[in-house]
Write an enzyme that holds these catalytic residues in place. Structure first.
Site, PDB file in Angstrom:
ATOM      1  N   HIS A 113       0.921  -1.342   0.137  1.00 26.88           N
ATOM      2  CA  HIS A 113       0.205   0.033   0.028  1.00 26.88           C
ATOM      3  C   HIS A 113       0.924   1.294  -0.053  1.00 26.88           C
ATOM      4  O   HIS A 113       0.674   2.408  -0.918  1.00 26.88           O
ATOM      5  CB  HIS A 113      -0.934  -0.091   1.016  1.00 26.88           C
ATOM      6  CG  HIS A 113      -1.958   1.080   1.021  1.00 26.88           C
ATOM      7  ND1 HIS A 113      -3.063   0.485   0.675  1.00 26.88           N
ATOM      8  CD2 HIS A 113      -1.965   2.212   1.586  1.00 26.88           C
ATOM      9  CE1 HIS A 113      -3.970   1.852   0.442  1.00 26.88           C
ATOM     10  NE2 HIS A 113      -3.239   2.828   1.116  1.00 26.88           N
ATOM     11  N   ARG A 149       4.059  -8.055 -14.049  1.00 25.51           N
ATOM     12  CA  ARG A 149       4.610  -9.109 -13.041  1.00 25.51           C
ATOM     13  C   ARG A 149       3.552  -9.327 -12.206  1.00 25.51           C
ATOM     14  O   ARG A 149       3.234  -9.049 -11.185  1.00 25.51           O
ATOM     15  CB  ARG A 149       5.742  -8.452 -12.274  1.00 25.51           C
ATOM     16  CG  ARG A 149       7.176  -8.386 -12.857  1.00 25.51           C
ATOM     17  CD  ARG A 149       7.943  -7.990 -11.862  1.00 25.51           C
ATOM     18  NE  ARG A 149       9.267  -7.892 -12.304  1.00 25.51           N
ATOM     19  CZ  ARG A 149      10.133  -7.087 -12.984  1.00 25.51           C
ATOM     20  NH1 ARG A 149       9.662  -5.829 -13.109  1.00 25.51           N
ATOM     21  NH2 ARG A 149      11.318  -7.261 -13.390  1.00 25.51           N
ATOM     22  N   ARG A 170       2.702 -11.528 -17.803  1.00 26.56           N
ATOM     23  CA  ARG A 170       3.407 -12.721 -17.498  1.00 26.56           C
ATOM     24  C   ARG A 170       2.818 -13.679 -16.670  1.00 26.56           C
ATOM     25  O   ARG A 170       2.550 -13.136 -15.578  1.00 26.56           O
ATOM     26  CB  ARG A 170       4.947 -12.299 -16.956  1.00 26.56           C
ATOM     27  CG  ARG A 170       5.643 -13.571 -16.540  1.00 26.56           C
ATOM     28  CD  ARG A 170       7.095 -13.034 -16.302  1.00 26.56           C
ATOM     29  NE  ARG A 170       7.054 -12.429 -14.660  1.00 26.56           N
ATOM     30  CZ  ARG A 170       8.272 -12.024 -14.215  1.00 26.56           C
ATOM     31  NH1 ARG A 170       9.291 -12.001 -14.887  1.00 26.56           N
ATOM     32  NH2 ARG A 170       8.225 -11.399 -12.993  1.00 26.56           N
ATOM     33  N   GLU A 184      15.153 -16.107 -20.187  1.00 26.39           N
ATOM     34  CA  GLU A 184      16.044 -15.514 -18.792  1.00 26.39           C
ATOM     35  C   GLU A 184      16.931 -16.905 -18.450  1.00 26.39           C
ATOM     36  O   GLU A 184      17.408 -16.568 -17.588  1.00 26.39           O
ATOM     37  CB  GLU A 184      14.866 -15.222 -17.866  1.00 26.39           C
ATOM     38  CG  GLU A 184      13.880 -16.028 -17.629  1.00 26.39           C
ATOM     39  CD  GLU A 184      12.721 -15.225 -16.715  1.00 26.39           C
ATOM     40  OE1 GLU A 184      13.358 -14.336 -16.051  1.00 26.39           O
ATOM     41  OE2 GLU A 184      11.595 -15.911 -16.397  1.00 26.39           O
ATOM     42  N   ASP A 196      17.502 -12.188 -14.685  1.00 29.69           N
ATOM     43  CA  ASP A 196      17.902 -13.896 -14.503  1.00 29.69           C
ATOM     44  C   ASP A 196      18.959 -14.104 -15.287  1.00 29.69           C
ATOM     45  O   ASP A 196      19.614 -14.991 -15.213  1.00 29.69           O
ATOM     46  CB  ASP A 196      16.717 -14.765 -14.544  1.00 29.69           C
ATOM     47  CG  ASP A 196      15.729 -14.478 -13.172  1.00 29.69           C
ATOM     48  OD1 ASP A 196      16.369 -14.489 -12.128  1.00 29.69           O
ATOM     49  OD2 ASP A 196      14.399 -14.420 -13.126  1.00 29.69           O
ATOM     50  N   CYS A 208      12.538  -7.150 -21.423  1.00 31.58           N
ATOM     51  CA  CYS A 208      12.018  -6.563 -20.027  1.00 31.58           C
ATOM     52  C   CYS A 208      12.961  -6.555 -18.826  1.00 31.58           C
ATOM     53  O   CYS A 208      12.524  -6.348 -17.916  1.00 31.58           O
ATOM     54  CB  CYS A 208      10.742  -7.252 -19.636  1.00 31.58           C
ATOM     55  SG  CYS A 208      10.711  -8.863 -19.565  1.00 31.58           S
TER      56      CYS A 208
HETATM   57  C1  PEP Z   1      14.142 -10.801 -15.359  1.00 23.20           C
HETATM   58  O1  PEP Z   1      14.617 -11.687 -14.991  1.00 23.20           O
HETATM   59  O2  PEP Z   1      14.842 -10.157 -16.541  1.00 23.20           O
HETATM   60  C2  PEP Z   1      12.757 -10.425 -15.308  1.00 23.20           C
HETATM   61  C3  PEP Z   1      12.378  -9.165 -16.146  1.00 23.20           C
HETATM   62  O3  PEP Z   1      12.100 -10.890 -14.355  1.00 23.20           O
HETATM   63  P1  PEP Z   1      12.236 -10.588 -12.930  1.00 23.20           P
HETATM   64  O4  PEP Z   1      13.062  -9.529 -12.547  1.00 23.20           O
HETATM   65  O5  PEP Z   1      10.659 -10.358 -12.455  1.00 23.20           O
HETATM   66  O6  PEP Z   1      12.879 -11.972 -12.438  1.00 23.20           O
HETATM   67 MG    MG Z   2      13.131 -13.185 -14.280  1.00 23.76          MG
END
Ligand code: PEP
Ligand code: MG
Length: 550
Positions: free
Chosen positions: A187, A294, A330, A429, A453, A500
């Site tokens: 919040h 996300r 996602r 990733e 990742d 992303c």
């Molecule tokens: C990533 O891994 O680049 C990604 C966008 O996912 P997250 O940061 O949510 O793991």
């Molecule tokens: Mg990721």
């Protein structure tokens, strides 16, 4: 210097206003005159009602009717015989103090609600706890400590910031938030973004380190808090604030412009979000779409699994707000550093290499299908694309697609509509996925490279571990080669490739990514305009030459 989660961008300098959490555990005390005790309790109920009525008024004035509804619900509870009547009865029958009777009744109600399957009732647990806390404070003769007592411009330091506190806050006096708990969609984070002030959350042991009146610099762009800075640092940051404000104004002229290079190569600059509320910041910053929603945060801010209907409404509202612009949603990426209190995962030695994201979803088909059905149903209302996270081999992708097909068939049978042309893509990733991206590309409509990742797994460097962060390098040749390979393989199969991960918003790397042929750059909303400005000043041809040379 303290570090935390970047929840809302901007820089502020000011004095700390520390809000200590009110934690009252009543003891059981025998009372001589229980009717007098009941009267004391009834007076406290009346006082709580008055507080709530004032709160509703100020909330509606400061925020919206919706925000006020939380307190309307609390007010109704103060008339509820299940809660108030039972407490009175307990005081009179057992000759015990009001505080103890109230806490016992509250605990019992919470236990009952926790056992009920009804999602709506389960959600009321937070409200019961909130009302009880208010009542216990009043019974203890304390006034609501907090933001309504701020006399000068301050930075709020707190364990967390509750809706009650934010509602009473004089927005002109609050320069920013720093909290011990909470994530990007808590919040406090949402309120900070709504107010356009910096916020840093999840700072460990914050309340032990900062005292009322300490001078602080908080930098929401970097996620750092500087405690009692020296003159030189203060001067530095004052200049930063000035530059930040100037830049912000200057960048606004790019809001409605295309993301197009000097030699007319058009790309898409989109934004990443973690909640429905954040959509506004995409629009304000001229995002051409959402490259990553996300969805796990939608699950994290709840106390039970969100059902199909509420997920459907959330996704629908996002695509509708984007009005035809692409929205890549996602599927659940829980595990690793993201946990759900109501879905315990057995302790793992390496959570990032463990039961995470698509692995969990393929195992918990029930959870996966609920989300896929909600996504499909929402696809009818805009330009929605589904993306699977953490795919590491072809089998996982085929299995995910199979389950998606099952959901489509179910919806068809039930006469529920979805977008037949909906695009399905995957995040790249995991290095294994990058290496076989030529094969995976034949099965999807797009790739989105998740560098956060991808770097972690390619370099075997824990993205959360400060000690090895020197190895976490966007410029690493192995990482760059994988990115180039993924883009080329995607293009060979005629699909579009975006990114992303955080790397997509790194100003220094835009020429390289552009030169490799990346078509979509998705980043935190506050970076969108800056990246668009850079792209408009680059030549695609020149950028490609740099890549070749490299
Ligand atoms: C990533 O891994 O680049 C990604 C966008 O996912 P997250 O940061 O949510 O793991
Ligand atoms: Mg990721």
């Amino acid at each position: 210097m303290l570090k935390g989660i970047k929840a809302s961008s901007g820089i502020a300098i000011g004095k700390a206003f520390v809000i200590k959490e009110y934690d009252f555990k009543p003891l059981k005390i025998k009372i001589e005159d229980s009717s007098l005790e009941e009267e004391r309790f009834n007076k406290a109920v009346e006082k709580a009602k008055k507080e709530l009525e004032e709160l509703i008024e100020s909330t509606i004035k400061n925020f919206t009717e919706n925000e006020g509804e939380i307190f309307e619900a609390h007010l109704t509870m103060l008339d509820d015989p299940e809660l108030i009547g039972t407490v009175s009865e307990k005081i009179l029958k057992e000759n015990i103090n009001a505080e103890y009777a109230l806490k016992t009744v509250c605990d019992e109600l919470v236990e009952i609600f926790e056992g009920i399957e009804d999602e709506y009732l389960k959600e009321r647990i937070v409200d019961i706890k909130d009302v009880t806390k208010r009542m216990l404070r009043i019974l203890n003769g304390q006034v609501e400590e907090g933001v309504n007592n701020i006399k000068e411009e301050s930075i709020i330091i707190s364990k967390d910031i509750t809706p009650s506190q934010t509602a009473q806050m004089d927005k002109n006096k609050v320069l920013g938030f720093v909290t011990e708990t909470g994530g990007v969609t808590s919040h406090s984070a949402i309120i900070a973004r709504t107010l356009g002030i910096p916020a840093i959350l999840g700072v460990h042991n914050l309340l032990d380190k900062i005292k009322n009146g300490d001078v602080l610099i908080i930098d929401g762009n970097e996620g750092v808090v500087i405690l009692n800075p020296d003159e030189k640092t203060l001067k530095n940051y004052r200049e930063k604030i000035e530059r930040y404000m100037e830049d912000k104004i200057e960048l606004l002229k790019y809001k409605d412009l295309e993301s197009i290079t000097l030699d007319f190569k058009k790309v898409e600059v989109a934004g990443n979000i973690g909640s429905v509320e954040e959509v506004d910041s995409i629009i304000e910053n001229g995002g051409e779409g959402i490259g990553l929603f996300r969805t796990e945060f939608l699950y994290m801010e709840k106390e039970v699994l969100p059902n199909e209907e509420e997920q459907f409404l959330a996704y629908k509202s996002v695509v509708e707000k984007l009005n035809g612009k692409p929205v890549v949603i996602r599927t659940l990426d829980i595990g690793g550093d993201k946990k759900l209190s109501y879905l315990p995962i057995k302790e793992e030695l390496n959570p990032f290499l463990g039961y995470r994201a698509i692995r969990l979803c393929l195992d918990r088909k029930d959870i996966f299908k609920t989300q896929l059905r909600a996504l499909l149903r929402a696809s009818k209302y805009g330009n929605l694309k589904i993306m699977f996270p953490m795919i590491c081999n072809l089998e996982e992708l085929l299995e995910s697609k199979k389950i998606l097909k099952e959901c489509k068939n179910e919806l068809k049978e039930e006469g529920l509509e979805y977008d037949e042309n909906l695009e399905v893509g995957i995040m790249i990733e995991v290095p294994s996925a990058a290496i076989i991206s030529d094969i995976l590309a034949k099965e999807v409509d797009f790739f989105s490279i998740g560098t956060n990742d991808l770097i972690q797994y390619t370099m075997a460097v824990d993205r959360m571990n400060e000690k090895v962060s020197y190895l976490y390098d966007f410029n690493n040749l192995a990482v760059l080669r994988l990115i180039k390979l993924v883009i080329e393989n995607g293009h060979r199969e005629g699909i579009w490739v975006g990114m992303c991960g955080e790397m997509a918003g790194r100003e220094d790397l835009i020429p390289l990514l552009l030169g490799m042929g990346l078509e979509e750059f998705s980043m935190s909303p506050s970076s969108i305009l800056k990246v668009r400005k850079i792209i408009r000043n680059l030549s695609f041809k020149e950028s490609s030459k740099i890549v070749k040379k490299l």
